[in-house]
Write an enzyme that holds these catalytic residues in place. Structure first.
Site, mmCIF file in Angstrom:
data_model
loop_
_atom_site.group_PDB
_atom_site.id
_atom_site.type_symbol
_atom_site.label_atom_id
_atom_site.label_comp_id
_atom_site.label_asym_id
_atom_site.label_seq_id
_atom_site.Cartn_x
_atom_site.Cartn_y
_atom_site.Cartn_z
ATOM 1 N N ARG A 179 0.873 -1.188 0.000
ATOM 2 C CA ARG A 179 0.000 0.000 0.000
ATOM 3 C C ARG A 179 0.906 1.232 0.000
ATOM 4 N NH1 ARG A 179 2.447 1.912 3.785
ATOM 5 N NH2 ARG A 179 0.949 3.606 3.722
ATOM 6 N N GLY A 180 0.284 2.415 -0.094
ATOM 7 C CA GLY A 180 1.062 3.655 -0.224
ATOM 8 C C GLY A 180 1.162 3.998 -1.701
ATOM 9 N N ALA A 181 0.867 5.254 -2.037
ATOM 10 C CA ALA A 181 0.694 5.621 -3.443
ATOM 11 C C ALA A 181 1.875 5.227 -4.354
ATOM 12 C CB ALA A 181 0.390 7.116 -3.538
ATOM 13 N N ARG A 217 -7.342 -0.533 -6.812
ATOM 14 C CA ARG A 217 -7.674 0.527 -5.836
ATOM 15 C C ARG A 217 -7.900 1.827 -6.619
ATOM 16 N NH1 ARG A 217 -4.272 1.030 -0.391
ATOM 17 N NH2 ARG A 217 -6.133 2.181 0.243
ATOM 18 N N GLN A 253 -1.724 2.301 9.982
ATOM 19 C CA GLN A 253 -0.432 2.398 9.276
ATOM 20 C C GLN A 253 0.608 3.154 10.116
ATOM 21 O OE1 GLN A 253 -3.424 3.065 7.919
ATOM 22 N NE2 GLN A 253 -3.492 2.540 5.757
ATOM 23 N N ASP A 284 -2.065 10.993 -1.886
ATOM 24 C CA ASP A 284 -2.477 9.928 -2.822
ATOM 25 C C ASP A 284 -2.855 10.495 -4.177
ATOM 26 O OD1 ASP A 284 -3.051 8.758 0.035
ATOM 27 O OD2 ASP A 284 -2.686 7.116 -1.376
ATOM 28 N N ASN A 310 -5.525 12.518 0.813
ATOM 29 C CA ASN A 310 -4.578 11.692 1.577
ATOM 30 C C ASN A 310 -5.365 10.884 2.614
ATOM 31 O OD1 ASN A 310 -1.830 10.897 2.127
ATOM 32 N ND2 ASN A 310 -2.019 12.005 4.057
ATOM 33 N N LYS A 311 -4.666 10.068 3.350
ATOM 34 C CA LYS A 311 -5.274 9.157 4.331
ATOM 35 C C LYS A 311 -6.319 9.855 5.192
ATOM 36 C CE LYS A 311 -4.838 5.683 4.662
ATOM 37 N NZ LYS A 311 -5.869 4.846 3.966
HETATM 38 O O1 MRU Z 1 -4.464 3.206 2.255
HETATM 39 P P1 MRU Z 1 -2.992 3.402 2.114
HETATM 40 O O2 MRU Z 1 -2.198 2.848 3.252
HETATM 41 O O3 MRU Z 1 -2.477 2.960 0.770
HETATM 42 O O4 MRU Z 1 -2.834 4.984 2.164
HETATM 43 C C1 MRU Z 1 -1.554 5.561 2.082
HETATM 44 C C2 MRU Z 1 -1.562 7.015 2.300
HETATM 45 O O5 MRU Z 1 -2.591 7.638 2.438
HETATM 46 C C3 MRU Z 1 -0.250 7.718 2.254
HETATM 47 O O6 MRU Z 1 -0.249 8.830 3.099
HETATM 48 C C4 MRU Z 1 -0.006 8.200 0.819
HETATM 49 O O7 MRU Z 1 -0.107 7.116 -0.072
HETATM 50 C C5 MRU Z 1 1.316 8.825 0.648
HETATM 51 S S1 MRU Z 1 2.558 7.585 0.768
HETATM 52 C C6 MRU Z 1 4.008 8.077 0.204
#
Ligand code: MRU
Length: 347
Positions: free
Chosen positions: A48-50, A91, A197, A238, A248-249
């Site tokens: 996970r993570g963009a 996703r 996370q 994201d 973002n999250k």
């Molecule tokens: O749902 P996730 O864990 O994929 O969400 C990740 C985030 O929201 C991060 O803050 C975002 O991707 C930036 S990561 C470099």
């Protein structure tokens, strides 16, 4: 600082990634041999993570290209396009995933090369995107350093570190770079409900790096700001709209409002590939809705009654008015973002 681990790589014709569901208790690798397995890993958040999602999707295309048994080149491209569409549906929010798939597709769509050469071209491109991600993150880190001072107490949210990228990280990469300059900093880490996370992944990375940090419940951040114990915020992204709105999250919006109320600078760190030039403002960015079980359970333990209504958006929107600056690999963007972004890109 310890050697920063690599989250995803191509090895022996397979995609090998850290299984993030197992952290912080076990550091286990997950091996994918088909793009279907990569899709599953993205959906269940093993990865996970963009930026990490972008590279995972690119390697997924490399696997698909290898596994397709085509009748001819047209058939190969048709099946590859099918795989691209399937990966796109894994996703919906992080644009890096779609960006990376397009980067791969642009290499092959009109190419005159043979099927075997195309398989190699796709793999080379996926490996290049992975290497570029690491370089980009180091640049973001360097570009962010001047915004921080010795003695800063920095709030961060979610995981934006090595685990959210191929290595080093975006917002956490900035924190790493600031710390490397021997700045006497402390990081406050939001646990980041519902998937945790922050507690599971960011705390694990910061502990490994021996960067001083304190883990807090998401609801504690406001009180810390009130007590003047947080003086900067840095988060990842994201997807970023052209006007500078950042998705973002979930929880990021609340932090941005708190930061504004307390006159605390709020920074976003992200590669330019996170900007969606087709989207004018944050409201048009699709927000993923996730399984209610993420809210009603914590680590497989049920914490809420049966048969209740749950709302579980994975992301929210940080309005551009709440963002002091966006740190990218090409430099620091300041408001008005629409204007600075344009001048930035024409350089
Ligand atoms: O749902 P996730 O864990 O994929 O969400 C990740 C985030 O929201 C991060 O803050 C975002 O991707 C930036 S990561 C470099």
């Amino acid at each position: 600082m310890n050697d920063i681990r690599r989250t995803i790589k191509w090895e022996d014709n397979k995609v090998v990634m850290i299984d993030q569901r197992k952290l912080p208790h076990k550091l286990e690798m997950l091996t994918c041999t088909s793009h279907y397995e990569v899709i599953e890993a993205i959906k269940n958040m093993a990865i996970r993570g963009a930026p990490a999602l972008g590279v995972a999707a690119a390697f997924g295309m490399a696997l698909a290209a290898r596994n397709i048994k085509p009748k001819n080149k047209a058939d190969f491209l048709a099946k590859l396009k099918e795989a691209k569409d399937e990966l796109s549906n894994s996703r919906p929010t992080a644009i890096n995933l779609f960006w990376a798939l397009d980067e791969i597709w642009n290499e092959v769509a009109n190419s005159q090369e043979t099927i075997d050469s195309l398989r190699e071209i796709i793999l080379d491109k996926a490996n290049l995107l992975a290497e570029q991600d690491i370089k980009t993150n180091y640049l973001i880190g360097e570009n962010g350093v001047s915004l921080f001072n010795d003695g800063d107490t920095i709030l961060t949210h979610c995981n934006t570190g090595s685990l959210a990228t191929v290595s080093y990280g975006t917002a956490l990469g900035v924190i790493r770079s600031v710390y490397k300059k021997k700045k006497n900093i402390r990081v406050y880490v939001n646990e980041t409900r519902p998937v945790l996370q922050g507690a599971r992944l960011t705390a694990w990375e910061l502990k490994d790096d021996k960067i001083p940090f304190t883990l807090i419940c998401d609801s504690t951040a406001g009180f810390l700001m009130y007590q003047k114990k947080i003086n900067k915020v840095v988060v990842g992204a994201d997807r970023i709209a052209v006007n500078g709105d950042v998705v973002n999250k979930i929880g990021s919006y609340s932090i941005s409002v708190l930061a504004k109320t307390h006159n605390i600078p709020f920074f976003v760190a992200a590669p330019l590939s996170t900007i969606d030039f087709a989207i004018a403002s944050g409201i048009d960015i699709p927000i993923e809705q996730r399984d209610p079980r993420e809210v009603t359970f914590i680590m497989n333990k049920k914490i809420a009654p049966d048969h209740i209504e749950v709302y579980n958006p994975a992301f929210d929107i940080i309005p551009h008015e709440n963002i002091t600056a966006i740190i990218t690999e090409h430099g620091v963007l300041v408001p008005p973002y629409e204007k600075t972004l344009k001048s930035f890109l024409s350089k």
